[in-house]
Scaffold this motif. Structure first.
Motif, short mmCIF file in Angstrom:
data_model
loop_
_atom_site.label_atom_id
_atom_site.label_comp_id
_atom_site.label_asym_id
_atom_site.label_seq_id
_atom_site.Cartn_x
_atom_site.Cartn_y
_atom_site.Cartn_z
N ASP B 74 0.83 -1.21 0.00
CA ASP B 74 0.00 0.00 0.00
C ASP B 74 0.86 1.26 0.00
O ASP B 74 0.58 2.22 -0.72
N GLY B 75 1.91 1.24 0.80
CA GLY B 75 2.81 2.39 0.87
C GLY B 75 3.53 2.62 -0.45
O GLY B 75 3.75 3.75 -0.86
N LYS B 78 1.07 4.27 -2.88
CA LYS B 78 0.90 5.70 -2.60
C LYS B 78 2.09 6.50 -3.10
O LYS B 78 1.94 7.57 -3.68
N ALA B 79 3.28 5.98 -2.86
CA ALA B 79 4.48 6.70 -3.28
C ALA B 79 4.53 6.82 -4.80
O ALA B 79 4.87 7.88 -5.34
N PRO B 126 9.03 2.41 -0.39
CA PRO B 126 8.50 3.54 -1.15
C PRO B 126 9.63 4.33 -1.81
O PRO B 126 9.54 4.70 -2.98
N VAL B 130 10.30 4.88 -5.97
CA VAL B 130 10.37 6.21 -6.59
C VAL B 130 11.70 6.39 -7.32
O VAL B 130 11.76 6.91 -8.43
#
Lengths: 587, 142
Positions: B74-75, B78-79, B126, B130
């Motif tokens: 989930d993290g 989001k990232a 995360p 990225v």
């Protein structure tokens, strides 16, 4: 010497291709043979390179990186294997294999899946010859004696299905292999097809002979491209050798096997939905009866089994049903493959005799919980299964014993969770899945799972209300009784088992707006203590979403709108100026 | 052996050829196979494999299977969403990235994991996710 590189999907993802090409380059002028194998199941150690001499495994090298290849090449060239001592699997990690009994996975990771001769050398296609010399009824009888039950999840006796299809009227019958492994957290079917495709084909051919099918399909997930490629090659090679196609081994029995790539729908794991999908339609389950054994693919008698089920068949014919039935428990015979994942030290594929306890699998084979955290639960059976708490870890692996806990054996996904896993969020996760995967045919499943998902989302967002638990239980009852197929009927299991064993976590979310596992982001908050912050900028640099701003050497601030509550700032702050949930800093 | 192709197989082949299934393509298939357009659309929308919109040059398939969930998918999502400014199913304006969450890639031992086109990335955080996206973007700009 011979070097064998593990090239299952896991191995490839971990870098096996680069290692293979590097070793081939480095050893181009050496007599050392370089081969490939599928997956040994020790996924936590990938990439794996085995060194053999005269068929004997001398060394198993693990977590090999590209930079290790030079040392490996040197060791092989000089025949001085002490050079690779540092890469060799430790005794402790080797215990992963010690408690296993491998039948379905008997060749996985040991033979080259792209070479039919390797399979034949390992006694491959012997059982097919033996079965073709038996009557179909005798083959079914042998399977009956073995006690083999459907490994896809339902655990229905295999012989019964075969017999029903055999008894059905009609010349045209179909055999179907369900390789639509949609259960998140399970990957044994992929591993079997990638690592030992002929074992699947041989099992299927024996089944086709037993029921009288001349056409067979393997319905495999499109997400498994490597499995499809290897299976296609296996089909071509087996056809060329006369194990497949017309007049197999001169017996007069003919059977063709074709691959059908699924297009991604979990419900197609249900056999009647799978048949609809094979026919090119939306995969929506049919009403039973008629069962597929009477009216299946194109309304003809059909028999569907799972990959792992078929992978056991040749072994049973070779060794006799009684040898298989000698393993396991009163009502669960033989072995079962599990995909051991989650917060476990040694994750991978394990095959164990039925009757071991969950504790033995998780601790003796899996090595326990990663980072020495506390065990919380183990999830069995995916979206149809349930979460089993610590006090039930001595439950044995047996269809009945596992069902009694509220979970199911399922297809063999075994996801281990530690103290940081929120059980309410876990239930929400599965409902999110079933909501998306519900085909929409039955109202209870289509709308009921959606309502449950909404309630669980509310609870994890800190907006739970008194009565939510009871409402969830009521919805569970309705869906269980009102859905046509297994997907809907079992969709409540993750919710029911988490309420049953972790009710206190639900109550903490609802009554105290607190997530005991500290996982639910909405119930988490981070802030920077202005007094302590030295403005080093490390948190701002590490923040993946640029939520932290501030001048150099000045106190920084977190923008709560942008913050995804990942906690990186909390972990990296050198002066412990970041606080969590209004409380203490990282100490 | 001659084999009548099922509608699913036809859709799979068309998507392979064209990258996605446009409304025009679906109508054409309906006409050629003698199916009602509604039936063709019904099948195309039932299965997750079929795409009715073009996708970016890099298709990110983020695994949200159980093991990945437990290990923090989930993290990661989001990232990625924050970094690219898109939601699940979306494509960036420059057509470089599309994000699609998937049920399970079967790489559970590498969880959390994602695939970008044919490459698998495992043991994500995360920040690492990225960074991977930024590397790709940097490579594209050069």
């Amino acid at each position: 010497m011979k070097i064998v590189i593990g090239k299952g999907s896991c191995g490839i993802a971990a870098g096996a291709l680069k290692i293979e090409s590097e070793l081939r380059t480095l050893l181009a002028d050496n007599a050392c043979e370089i081969g490939i194998a599928g997956c040994i199941g020790m996924c936590f150690l990938e990439p794996i390179v085995d060194i053999y001499a005269h068929g004997v495994l001398l060394r198993r090298l693990v977590r090999v990186s590209q930079s290790d290849c030079k040392t490996i090449a040197e060791a092989v060239k000089t025949e001085n294997l002490s050079l690779v001592d540092d890469l060799t699997v430790s005794d402790e990690d080797n215990t992963f294999l010690a408690k296993q009994t491998r039948i379905a996975l008997r060749n996985c990771g040991l033979i080259d899946p792209e070479n039919i001769d390797a399979y034949i050398e390992a006694d491959g296609y012997k059982a097919l010859g033996k079965a073709l010399a038996m009557s179909p009824e005798d083959v079914i009888e042998e399977i009956k004696v073995s006690g083999l039950a459907g490994r896809g999840g339902a655990g229905f006796p295999t012989w019964f299905k075969w017999n029903a299809a055999r008894q059905s009227e009609g010349e045209e019958k179909y055999l179907i292999c369900n390789a639509d492994e949609g259960d998140p957290g399970a990957f044994m079917d992929r591993a079997v097809i990638e690592s030992d495709p002929h074992a699947l084909l041989e099992g299927m051919l024996i089944a086709a002979y037993a029921i009288g099918a001349k056409e067979a399909f393997v319905y495999v997930r499109a997400e498994y491209p490597l499995a499809i490629v290897r299976l296609q090659k296996a089909i071509e090679d087996a056809t060329a050798k006369g194990y497949l196609g017309e007049n197999i081994l001169g017996s007069g029995f003919s059977c063709h096997v074709r691959i059908k790539a699924g297009a991604g729908a979990f419900v197609c794991g249900e056999e009647t939905a799978l048949i609809e999908s094979l026919e090119g339609k939306r995969g929506m389950p049919r009403l039973k009866p008629p069962f597929p054994a009477q009216k299946g693919y194109e309304d003809k008698p059909s028999n569907i089994n799972n990959v792992e089920t078929f992978a056991n068949v040749a072994w049973i014919i070779n060794h006799g049903g009684a040898a298989f039935a000698a393993m396991g428990t009163e009502n669960s015979k033989g072995t079962k493959v599990f995909a051991l994942t989650g917060k476990i030290k040694r994750g991978g594929l394990v095959e164990i005799p039925m009757g071991l306890t969950l504790r033995e699998v998780i601790y003796d084979i899996g090595g326990g919980i990663r980072d020495d955290k506390k065990f919380k639960a183990v999830q069995l059976g995916g979206p149809s299964g349930g979460c089993i708490p610590e006090e039930l870890l001595d439950t044995i692996i047996d269809y009945k014993a596992l069902s009694a806990t509220g979970a199911i054996m399922g297809s063999g996904g075994m996801v281990v969770m530690d103290e940081n896993t929120c059980m309410v969020n876990m239930a929400r996760f599965f409902l999110d899945f079933t909501t998306k995967e519900s085909c929409g045919k039955c109202v209870h499943c289509r709308i009921g799972t959606r309502r449950m998902f909404e309630i669980l989302t509310r609870i994890t967002n800190g907006e739970g209300q008194t009565g939510d638990i009871e409402l969830l239980e009521e919805l569970c009852e309705g869906i269980r009784g009102g859905a046509l197929c297994g997907l809907g009927q079992t969709a409540p299991n993750p919710v029911l088992t988490t309420i049953r064993y972790f009710r206190d976590e639900y109550e903490a979310h609802i009554n105290e707006k607190r997530c005991p596992a500290d996982e639910c982001a909405a119930l988490r908050s981070f802030a920077i203590n202005k007094e302590k912050c030295i403005g080093c900028g490390l948190c701002a640099k590490k923040c993946p979403v640029a939520a932290i701003t501030g001048e150099r050497k000045q106190p920084h601030t977190i923008d709560p709108e942008k913050c995804i509550k990942c906690g990186v700032c909390f972990t990296v702050c050198p002066v412990k100026a970041v606080t969590k949930n209004g409380g203490e800093a990282n100490g | 052996m001659a084999e009548k192709k099922s509608l699913i197989t036809i859709l799979q082949e068309k998507q392979e050829e064209l990258g996605y299934l446009s409304t025009d393509t679906l109508y054409k298939i309906a006409e050629e196979t003698g199916n009602a357009p509604a039936r063709v659309l019904g099948v195309a929308t039932f299965y997750t494999q079929f795409r009715l919109q073009p996708v970016g040059k890099y298709l990110i398939m983020l695994c949200k299977g159980t093991a990945c969930h437990v290990n923090g998918a989930d993290g990661i999502e989001k990232a990625i969403c924050e970094e690219l400014g898109i939601a699940d199913g979306g494509t960036t304006e420059d057509g470089l990235f599309s994000l699609k969450t998937v049920a399970c890639l079967g790489c559970c031992s590498l969880s959390p994991a994602m695939m970008i086109n044919d490459d698998t990335y495992g043991s994500l955080t995360p920040a690492k996710a990225v960074e991977i996206l930024r590397e790709i973007r940097k490579g594209e700009q050069q």
